[in-house]
Write a protein that holds these residues in place. Sequence first.
Motif, PDB file in Angstrom:
ATOM      1  N   TRP A  86      10.271  29.357  13.949  1.00 49.88           N
ATOM      2  CA  TRP A  86      10.839  29.861  12.690  1.00 49.88           C
ATOM      3  C   TRP A  86      12.252  30.386  12.944  1.00 49.88           C
ATOM      4  N   MET A  87      13.181  29.904  12.132  1.00 49.65           N
ATOM      5  CA  MET A  87      14.583  30.325  12.260  1.00 49.65           C
ATOM      6  C   MET A  87      15.090  30.816  10.899  1.00 49.65           C
ATOM      7  N   PRO A  88      15.959  31.821  10.904  1.00 48.14           N
ATOM      8  CA  PRO A  88      16.655  32.417  12.056  1.00 48.14           C
ATOM      9  C   PRO A  88      15.939  33.591  12.717  1.00 48.14           C
ATOM     10  N   SER A  89      14.737  33.942  12.266  1.00 46.18           N
ATOM     11  CA  SER A  89      14.097  35.149  12.793  1.00 46.18           C
ATOM     12  C   SER A  89      13.837  35.070  14.294  1.00 46.18           C
ATOM     13  N   ASN A  90      13.611  33.869  14.824  1.00 47.18           N
ATOM     14  CA  ASN A  90      13.319  33.731  16.250  1.00 47.18           C
ATOM     15  C   ASN A  90      14.559  33.404  17.083  1.00 47.18           C
ATOM     16  N   ALA A  91      15.720  33.470  16.463  1.00 48.24           N
ATOM     17  CA  ALA A  91      16.947  33.065  17.155  1.00 48.24           C
ATOM     18  C   ALA A  91      17.196  33.878  18.424  1.00 48.24           C
ATOM     19  N   ALA A  92      17.002  35.189  18.348  1.00 48.62           N
ATOM     20  CA  ALA A  92      17.290  36.033  19.510  1.00 48.62           C
ATOM     21  C   ALA A  92      16.391  35.680  20.689  1.00 48.62           C
ATOM     22  N   ASN A  93      15.148  35.289  20.412  1.00 45.62           N
ATOM     23  CA  ASN A  93      14.228  34.918  21.491  1.00 45.62           C
ATOM     24  C   ASN A  93      14.550  33.549  22.085  1.00 45.62           C
ATOM     25  N   VAL A  94      14.932  32.610  21.223  1.00 44.53           N
ATOM     26  CA  VAL A  94      15.113  31.223  21.655  1.00 44.53           C
ATOM     27  C   VAL A  94      16.492  30.952  22.240  1.00 44.53           C
ATOM     28  N   GLN A  95      17.512  31.628  21.733  1.00 41.29           N
ATOM     29  CA  GLN A  95      18.888  31.292  22.101  1.00 41.29           C
ATOM     30  C   GLN A  95      19.168  31.317  23.602  1.00 41.29           C
ATOM     31  N   PRO A  96      18.647  32.302  24.357  1.00 41.18           N
ATOM     32  CA  PRO A  96      18.904  32.275  25.806  1.00 41.18           C
ATOM     33  C   PRO A  96      18.407  30.988  26.476  1.00 41.18           C
ATOM     34  N   TYR A  97      17.281  30.453  26.015  1.00 43.55           N
ATOM     35  CA  TYR A  97      16.742  29.205  26.571  1.00 43.55           C
ATOM     36  C   TYR A  97      17.621  28.014  26.176  1.00 43.55           C
ATOM     37  N   LEU A  98      18.100  28.032  24.936  1.00 46.47           N
ATOM     38  CA  LEU A  98      18.980  26.954  24.486  1.00 46.47           C
ATOM     39  C   LEU A  98      20.302  26.992  25.242  1.00 46.47           C
ATOM     40  N   ASP A  99      20.813  28.197  25.475  1.00 40.80           N
ATOM     41  CA  ASP A  99      22.092  28.336  26.179  1.00 40.80           C
ATOM     42  C   ASP A  99      22.004  27.808  27.607  1.00 40.80           C
ATOM     43  N   GLU A 100      20.889  28.049  28.269  1.00 39.54           N
ATOM     44  CA  GLU A 100      20.739  27.570  29.650  1.00 39.54           C
ATOM     45  C   GLU A 100      20.142  26.161  29.711  1.00 39.54           C
ATOM     46  N   LYS A 101      19.921  25.586  28.529  1.00 37.15           N
ATOM     47  CA  LYS A 101      19.408  24.212  28.400  1.00 37.15           C
ATOM     48  C   LYS A 101      18.048  24.028  29.069  1.00 37.15           C
ATOM     49  N   SER A 102      17.232  25.087  29.029  1.00 41.03           N
ATOM     50  CA  SER A 102      15.887  24.992  29.591  1.00 41.03           C
ATOM     51  C   SER A 102      14.844  24.685  28.517  1.00 41.03           C
ATOM     52  N   ILE A 103      15.274  24.638  27.248  1.00 38.07           N
ATOM     53  CA  ILE A 103      14.450  24.209  26.120  1.00 38.07           C
ATOM     54  C   ILE A 103      15.338  23.394  25.197  1.00 38.07           C
ATOM     55  N   ASP A 104      14.787  22.326  24.613  1.00 38.07           N
ATOM     56  CA  ASP A 104      15.518  21.532  23.622  1.00 38.07           C
ATOM     57  C   ASP A 104      15.000  21.861  22.221  1.00 38.07           C
ATOM     58  N   SER A 105      15.904  21.828  21.252  1.00 38.88           N
ATOM     59  CA  SER A 105      15.565  22.116  19.864  1.00 38.88           C
ATOM     60  C   SER A 105      15.782  20.867  19.016  1.00 38.88           C
ATOM     61  N   LEU A 106      14.778  20.477  18.224  1.00 34.21           N
ATOM     62  CA  LEU A 106      14.886  19.312  17.351  1.00 34.21           C
ATOM     63  C   LEU A 106      15.337  19.733  15.953  1.00 34.21           C
ATOM     64  N   GLU A 107      15.623  18.749  15.124  1.00 33.54           N
ATOM     65  CA  GLU A 107      16.022  19.025  13.748  1.00 33.54           C
ATOM     66  C   GLU A 107      14.845  19.633  12.980  1.00 33.54           C
ATOM     67  N   PRO A 108      15.107  20.409  11.905  1.00 33.66           N
ATOM     68  CA  PRO A 108      14.016  21.068  11.173  1.00 33.66           C
ATOM     69  C   PRO A 108      12.946  20.092  10.689  1.00 33.66           C
ATOM     70  N   ASN A 109      11.688  20.529  10.798  1.00 31.41           N
ATOM     71  CA  ASN A 109      10.578  19.742  10.251  1.00 31.41           C
ATOM     72  C   ASN A 109      10.044  20.340   8.954  1.00 31.41           C
ATOM     73  N   LEU A 110      10.567  21.522   8.575  1.00 34.69           N
ATOM     74  CA  LEU A 110      10.205  22.132   7.295  1.00 34.69           C
ATOM     75  C   LEU A 110      11.364  22.975   6.804  1.00 34.69           C
TER      76      LEU A 110
END
Length: 310
Positions: A86-110
């Motif tokens: 869920w975004m943007p509420s989970n942005a603070a949790n997910v962003q560090p992983y996205l920045d270090e490229k240890s998780i990939d994010s796909l386009e919205p599904n909802l």
Amino acid sequence: MKLRALLVATAAISALSASAAFAAEPESCKEPHFADVGWTDNTAQNGLLKNVLDGLGYKAKIDNLALPLILEALKAKQLDFFLDNWMPSNAANVQPYLDEKSIDSLEPNLMGAGYGPVVPDYVAAAGVKDIKDLGANKDKFDGKFYGIEPGNDGNKIIQAKIDDANSGMAGFELVESSEQGMLSQAEKAIAAQEWVAFLGWAPHPVMGRMKLVYLTGFEKDGFGDAKINALTRPGYVADCPNMGKLLTNLKFDLAQESAVMDDITKGEEGQAAAAKWLKANPGVLDAWLAGVTTVDGGDGLAAVKKSLGL
């Protein structure tokens, strides 16, 4: 004749190349491993996808995990994907992983979802419409705000507000529990016309039947209009192109999820509730399975329809 022979040979080589490319996909791609965070909308999503994967011949595995563990498992490649970020509420949790490229994010599904603190309409009518109104009425709420499971992004936002002496929520206690536990408490309070504040979201059939008002004053913190997207382990879409295509195609809507969730909240198992919805709405499969094959390279749409008895 030579030209015709050349065309036939070229077509044959192309077919063999396509077959070889599919066959070269790692064996691990045939057993997709994903997570259920315990939210009813995620269970509905996973049920819909699991029906499709079964029809395609995949052997899916679903683990029930808290959100922080899901993120760490994706980074460690112990999970392949998670559908319900869920975004943007989970942005603070997910962003560090996205920045270090240890998780990939796909386009919205909802798109068009909503998430944030809510109160019953009779509480809003009495003047509680914004975060600043909570503190002045703390005693009427028994000093409690009801969240969901520990580690949830929404709980973290609420706790930060409670810790902020200038927020209007100072002195509140965040009560953490499961989604079902929180809803049970809210329904009990509303039935008695008591004052209660808790996390609300859409899609959700139970909350959809409640007369609720979202509180303002939280917009900069990640609450409000929301969109949902899948997260994957790094490189998953490239490593498993057929699964990657399916995840890219997979789109949900509010009415669809709410219908499946409604059956789940009434006691039906997630995959069974999803199968019932798919049988009544098979047209969605055309878009989901465009360009997607079975695990052995066959017609994906035909296989899924056969699996569902369509």
